[in-house]
Every structure is written in structure tokens, then in C-alpha cells.
Design a protein around this motif. Structure first.
Motif, short mmCIF file in Angstrom:
data_model
loop_
_atom_site.label_atom_id
_atom_site.label_comp_id
_atom_site.label_asym_id
_atom_site.label_seq_id
_atom_site.Cartn_x
_atom_site.Cartn_y
_atom_site.Cartn_z
N GLY A 8 0.74 -1.28 0.00
CA GLY A 8 0.08 0.01 -0.17
C GLY A 8 0.97 1.18 0.03
N THR A 10 1.23 3.51 -2.13
CA THR A 10 0.89 4.78 -2.87
C THR A 10 -0.11 5.35 -1.73
OG1 THR A 10 -0.49 3.39 -3.79
CG2 THR A 10 1.57 4.27 -5.02
N GLY A 11 -0.40 4.87 -0.95
CA GLY A 11 -1.56 5.37 0.01
C GLY A 11 -1.14 6.48 1.23
N SER A 12 -1.82 7.07 1.65
CA SER A 12 -1.89 8.20 2.92
C SER A 12 -0.70 7.49 3.86
CB SER A 12 -3.00 8.30 3.51
OG SER A 12 -3.06 9.14 4.53
N ILE A 13 -1.01 6.16 4.47
CA ILE A 13 -0.13 5.66 5.45
C ILE A 13 1.27 5.14 4.59
CG2 ILE A 13 0.31 3.54 6.60
CD1 ILE A 13 -1.65 5.17 8.28
N GLY A 35 -1.90 -1.08 -5.32
CA GLY A 35 -2.95 -1.68 -5.99
C GLY A 35 -3.10 -1.52 -7.43
N SER A 36 -2.91 -0.52 -8.06
CA SER A 36 -2.75 0.06 -9.34
C SER A 36 -1.85 1.11 -9.72
CB SER A 36 -4.13 0.37 -9.63
OG SER A 36 -4.76 1.53 -8.80
N ARG A 37 -1.40 2.08 -8.94
CA ARG A 37 -0.69 3.15 -9.22
C ARG A 37 0.91 2.65 -9.33
NH1 ARG A 37 -2.43 7.92 -5.48
NH2 ARG A 37 -3.50 6.28 -4.04
N ALA A 90 -1.57 -1.60 9.62
CA ALA A 90 -2.46 -0.35 9.53
C ALA A 90 -3.84 -0.86 8.95
CB ALA A 90 -1.93 0.75 8.42
N LYS A 92 -6.72 -2.48 9.40
CA LYS A 92 -7.44 -3.24 10.29
C LYS A 92 -8.44 -4.02 9.84
CE LYS A 92 -8.53 1.51 10.92
NZ LYS A 92 -8.96 2.56 11.48
N GLU A 93 -8.99 -3.66 8.66
CA GLU A 93 -10.05 -4.27 7.91
C GLU A 93 -9.72 -6.00 7.89
OE1 GLU A 93 -8.77 -1.91 6.53
OE2 GLU A 93 -10.54 -0.64 5.79
N ASP A 117 -2.74 1.62 13.84
CA ASP A 117 -3.85 2.67 13.90
C ASP A 117 -3.46 3.33 15.39
OD1 ASP A 117 -6.40 3.27 12.97
OD2 ASP A 117 -7.21 1.14 13.67
N MET A 171 -6.30 11.42 5.66
CA MET A 171 -6.33 9.98 5.45
C MET A 171 -6.80 9.77 4.13
SD MET A 171 -7.68 9.07 9.30
CE MET A 171 -9.31 9.76 9.28
N GLY A 172 -6.84 8.60 3.71
CA GLY A 172 -7.20 8.12 2.48
C GLY A 172 -8.94 7.97 2.56
N1 LIG Z 1 -4.76 7.18 6.69
C1 LIG Z 1 -4.63 7.07 7.80
O1 LIG Z 1 -4.20 8.00 8.45
C2 LIG Z 1 -4.87 5.84 8.66
C3 LIG Z 1 -4.91 5.83 9.80
C4 LIG Z 1 -5.17 4.46 10.66
C5 LIG Z 1 -5.39 3.45 9.94
N2 LIG Z 1 -5.36 3.58 8.54
C6 LIG Z 1 -5.81 2.47 7.80
O2 LIG Z 1 -4.62 2.09 6.95
C7 LIG Z 1 -5.18 1.38 5.53
C8 LIG Z 1 -4.61 2.34 4.60
O3 LIG Z 1 -5.31 3.49 4.84
P1 LIG Z 1 -4.96 4.98 3.90
O4 LIG Z 1 -5.64 5.82 4.50
O5 LIG Z 1 -3.49 4.84 3.79
O6 LIG Z 1 -5.66 4.38 2.16
P2 LIG Z 1 -5.27 4.98 1.00
O7 LIG Z 1 -4.55 6.14 0.93
O8 LIG Z 1 -6.69 4.88 0.12
O9 LIG Z 1 -4.21 3.82 0.34
C9 LIG Z 1 -4.49 2.39 0.08
C10 LIG Z 1 -3.32 1.71 -0.48
O10 LIG Z 1 -3.64 0.70 -0.58
C11 LIG Z 1 -3.56 0.00 -2.02
N3 LIG Z 1 -4.28 -1.05 -2.33
C12 LIG Z 1 -5.72 -0.82 -2.61
N4 LIG Z 1 -6.19 -2.06 -3.03
C13 LIG Z 1 -5.11 -2.92 -3.23
C14 LIG Z 1 -5.22 -4.25 -3.52
N5 LIG Z 1 -6.07 -4.82 -4.20
N6 LIG Z 1 -3.82 -4.80 -3.71
C15 LIG Z 1 -2.78 -4.15 -3.31
N7 LIG Z 1 -2.88 -2.83 -2.90
C16 LIG Z 1 -4.06 -2.15 -2.90
C17 LIG Z 1 -3.53 1.54 -2.64
O11 LIG Z 1 -2.82 1.20 -3.87
P3 LIG Z 1 -3.23 2.25 -5.22
O12 LIG Z 1 -2.91 3.64 -4.82
O13 LIG Z 1 -2.42 1.55 -6.37
O14 LIG Z 1 -4.70 1.89 -5.49
C18 LIG Z 1 -2.83 2.31 -1.82
O15 LIG Z 1 -1.59 2.23 -1.84
C19 LIG Z 1 -6.54 1.23 5.71
O16 LIG Z 1 -6.88 -0.08 6.36
C20 LIG Z 1 -6.74 2.30 7.04
O17 LIG Z 1 -8.08 2.01 7.63
C21 LIG Z 1 -5.24 4.69 7.92
#
Ligand SMILES: NC(=O)c1ccc[n+]([C@@H]2O[C@H](COP(=O)([O-])OP(=O)(O)OC[C@H]3O[C@@H](n4cnc5c(N)ncnc54)[C@H](OP(=O)(O)O)[C@@H]3O)[C@@H](O)[C@H]2O)c1
Length: 353
Positions: A8, A10-13, A35-37, A90, A92-93, A117, A171-172
Motif C-alpha cells: 500500500g 502509494t496510499g496515505s499511510i 494496487g494500481s498506481r 494499518a 484493520k479490515e 492505528d 487520510m485516504g
Molecule cells: N490514513 C490514515 O491516516 C490511517 C490511519 C489509521 C489506519 N489506517 C488504515 O490504513 C489502511 C490504509 O489507509 P490509507 O488511508 O493509507 O488508504 P489509501 O490512501 O486509500 O491507500 C490505500 C493503499 O492500498 C493500495 N491498495 C488498494 N487495493 C489494493 C489491492 N487490491 N492490492 C494491493 N494494494 C491495494 C492502494 O494502492 P493504489 O494507490 O495503487 O490503488 C494504496 O496504496 C486502511 O486499512 C486504513 O483503515 C489509515
């Protein structure tokens, strides 16, 4: 050197983790997935989409940081737990959906499970070195999201843009909507149950708008320990990646003289029913938490795409939970089937809502 695989990326975390890893000479990024980027050049081994456990087999990391969003993160969680490879979680799901299978794999594997988290990282630090019987209860804090103190009638027409305007965390999109509905705190309640082995009646949720106190543990002798800090995910990410060293991170220390006030209030369970629905799903156990998560993922996606109203997210989850049998899954294939069935039911409900 700790060899890290980041899923993950490319995401926020993921992006914040890259910053922490890049600034710490003791951490080496050996593999990264998205996932895709595109993530070309981010790590020696990279993978976009597909089965992330193949990448983990090749990379043989010391620690996996699972920052994938949603149920898609489950194979990587189980891969690390089963092998006793340290897991910074991270995603949690995966723990919510597969709590019993994941904790059994964790016991067999014997590695570390370090929550990313912020609330669970905080709770872990307050609980460290204490036995469960010393604990009276755990308190998870929630900011309340952008719609705190609004009534149901004021939420009927809220848009994804409004739901995505989180007051304290950046966050994402999925977790931001979950924070607006309080589903996120529901997922965290179930996550805490599996991480710390506490019964649900010993885990409480309070609204704390500034997100300064991340968690608080009350002990049987009347003492309470709280974890405080600015809302910055680099703190729990760094804690998990560098455990037990607690390496320096680029975060200013908490300034108590700048007018810091700590306010708490009870959550409004009628306006935000997903928190109570999650508690019930957790208490009923079996695959109810899996169905809660699956239906919520489907409903949030439909809401973000403009196909479902904000209030219908909870209705979709509630109807799905009422329709599934919640039978426990004794193996992964049964869990995957329970997830798929809940998604089918939720899609149907969301289409007619
Ligand atoms: N953001 C926060 O501050 C925060 C805080 C606490 C907990 N969390 C938890 O951390 C996790 C990530 O959150 P986020 O906010 O960082 O989400 P996000 O910004 O939407 O990023 C999600 C990441 O997952 C990747 N991804 C999605 N589907 C995938 C797949 N099928 N196979 C491989 N990679 C895949 C995405 O890749 P692409 O970009 O290529 O689609 C991206 O790198 C979640 O479970 C969230 O509940 C986040």
C-alpha cells in the motif's frame, strides 16, 4: 538493519511510511506493493496489483507494513502472522474480518503484531508490561468526524466532499468516510478486542474532538494511563517500524502551554448507528464482523461514487447483518465465502436504497 516490505506504498499511510523509512538508516525498504498506481524504483522489488504474498515470499522481510485498504489486505496479514514475521498493521479490515483465524495464526507464528492505528498503538503502549487482569477497561477516542453534533435530518443530503473534510486527520478516502459515519471506531472496537483479548464490555468509545488523547487504559487500582500526542500518523508508524527502539521522528513534542484543552463527550449512537452495529457484530462473533466490514466497504464505495446517500451506508450494513447467518469460519475459504455473500447482499440493498 530491519528489512521492510511496504504494502500500500502509494496510499496515505504508505507515503508517510516511505518518509519514516527514508530518514532512518536502520530501516531498509526491500519490497513495495500498490494496487494500481506505479511504484517503479521505490524499492528493489516492487509489485502493482496481483497476489502480494508472492512478493513477500521473494522479499523475505523482517517486518511487513500492511497499509493496503480493505479486505484485499487479508492474505498479507495472514502470511506474516502465520510465519512469525513481525507485522505492522494499518489494514484493520483484515483483523476485523478474520479476527479468529488471524489471532490463531498469530499464536502459531509467534511474531509481533504492532498496530499502526494511532488508538491501538497508544493502547499497546499504555498496556505494555501489564497483565489483562490488571485492566479495568480500555477507552478508544474518536474525533467525531466532520458531522459531530449534527442530527439525522441534517445528514440526509451530505455529499462525499463534505464527508471527506475530516477535522483532525488527513487520510485516504475510505477511512475518512468511515470516520464520518463512526464505522471506523466500530472497526477499531473489534480490532482492539482481537489485539488485546479484552471483552467488548471492557472497551469504551468516547468522542474527543481534538484527537490529542489517543487511548486511555483504566486499571483495577483506580489509576488511568493515557497516551497523548498531536494527530500525526508518522508517530504510530515510526513506533511500529522501530519497535522496541522508539527511534527519533520529526514530530514536535506536545506543547502544554499553548492552550491545550481536553474535551470528551459520549458518542451519539442514534445519529451514527454504525458504531453500535459494529459492537453488536463483534459481540455476536462468528463471521458477523466479516459481514459488517464487507457491507461497509460496499456501501462506502457506493457513497463515494454518488450512488448511495450518507444515511443509507448504515442502513445497508444493518440489512446485510440481518440477512447473513454469521456462522463461524473454520478456514479461510469459508471466510472468503462469508465476505463474498455479505458483499452480494450489500450490493443488492445499496442498489435499491
Ligand atoms: N490514513 C490514515 O491516516 C490511517 C490511519 C489509521 C489506519 N489506517 C488504515 O490504513 C489502511 C490504509 O489507509 P490509507 O488511508 O493509507 O488508504 P489509501 O490512501 O486509500 O491507500 C490505500 C493503499 O492500498 C493500495 N491498495 C488498494 N487495493 C489494493 C489491492 N487490491 N492490492 C494491493 N494494494 C491495494 C492502494 O494502492 P493504489 O494507490 O495503487 O490503488 C494504496 O496504496 C486502511 O486499512 C486504513 O483503515 C489509515
Amino acid at each position: 538493519m530491519k528489512r521492510i516490505a511496504l504494502l500500500g506504498a502509494t496510499g496515505s499511510i504508505g507515503r508517510q511510511a516511505l518518509e519514516i523509512i527514508g530518514s532512518d538508516p536502520e530501516l531498509e525498504l526491500v519490497a513495495a506493493a500498490s494496487g494500481s498506481r506505479s511504484i517503479d524504483g521505490v524499492a528493489p522489488l516492487t509489485q502493482v496489483g496481483g497476489d502480494m504474498t508472492e512478493l513477500l515470499d521473494r522479499a523475505k522481510p523482517d517486518l511487513v507494513l500492511n497499509a493496503v485498504v480493505g479486505f484485499a489486505g487479508l492474505p498479507a496479514t495472514l502470511w506474516a502472522l502465520e510465519r512469525g514475521v513481525d507485522l505492522a498493521l494499518a489494514n484493520k479490515e483484515s483483523l476485523v474480518a478474520a479476527g479468529d483465524l488471524a489471532t490463531a495464526a498469530w499464536r502459531r507464528g509467534g511474531g509481533r503484531l504492532l498496530p499502526v492505528d494511532s488508538e491501538h498503538s497508544a493502547a499497546l503502549q499504555c498496556l505494555e508490561g501489564r497483565t489483562p487482569e490488571m485492566v479495568h477497561s480500555l477507552v478508544l477516542t474518536a474525533s467525531g468526524g466532520p458531522f459531530r453534533r449534527r442530527g439525522r435530518d441534517e445528514l440526509a443530503n451530505v455529499t462525499p466532499t463534505e464527508a471527506l473534510a475530516h477535522p483532525t486527520w488527513n487520510m485516504g478516502p475510505k477511512i475518512t468516510v468511515d470516520s464520518a459515519t463512526l464505522a471506523n471506531k466500530g472497526l477499531e472496537l473489534i480490532e482492539a478486542h482481537f489485539l488485546f483479548g479484552l471483552d467488548y464490555d471492557r472497551i469504551e468509545v468516547v468522542i474527543h474532538p481534538t484527537s490529542t488523547v489517543h487511548a486511555l487504559v483504566r486499571f483495577r487500582d483506580g489509576a488511568s494511563l493515557a497516551h497523548l500526542g498531536y494527530p500525526d500518523m508518522r508517530v504510530p508508524i515510526s513506533f511500529a517500524l522501530t519497535f522496541p527502539e522508539r527511534a527519533p521522528a520529526p514530530i514536535p513534542p506536545l506543547d502544554l502551554a499553548s492552550g491545550l484543552t481536553l474535551e470528551f463527550e459520549a458518542p451519539d449512537l442514534e445519529t451514527f448507528p454504525l458504531l453500535a452495529l459494529a459492537r453488536r457484530a463483534g459481540e455476536e462473533g462468528g463471521t458477523y464482523p466479516c459481514a459488517f466490514n464487507a457491507a461497509n466497504e460496499v456501501a462506502v464505495e457506493a457513497f463515494l461514487a454518488g450512488r448511495l446517500s450518507f444515511l443509507a451506508i448504515a442502513e445497508t450494513v444493518e440489512e446485510t447483518l440481518a440477512s447473513v447467518d454469521g456462522k463461524p469460519a473454520s478456514e479461510l475459504t469459508e471466510l472468503i465465502e462469508a465476505d463474498a455473500e455479505a458483499r452480494r447482499l450489500a450490493q443488492r440493498t445499496a442498489t435499491t436504497a
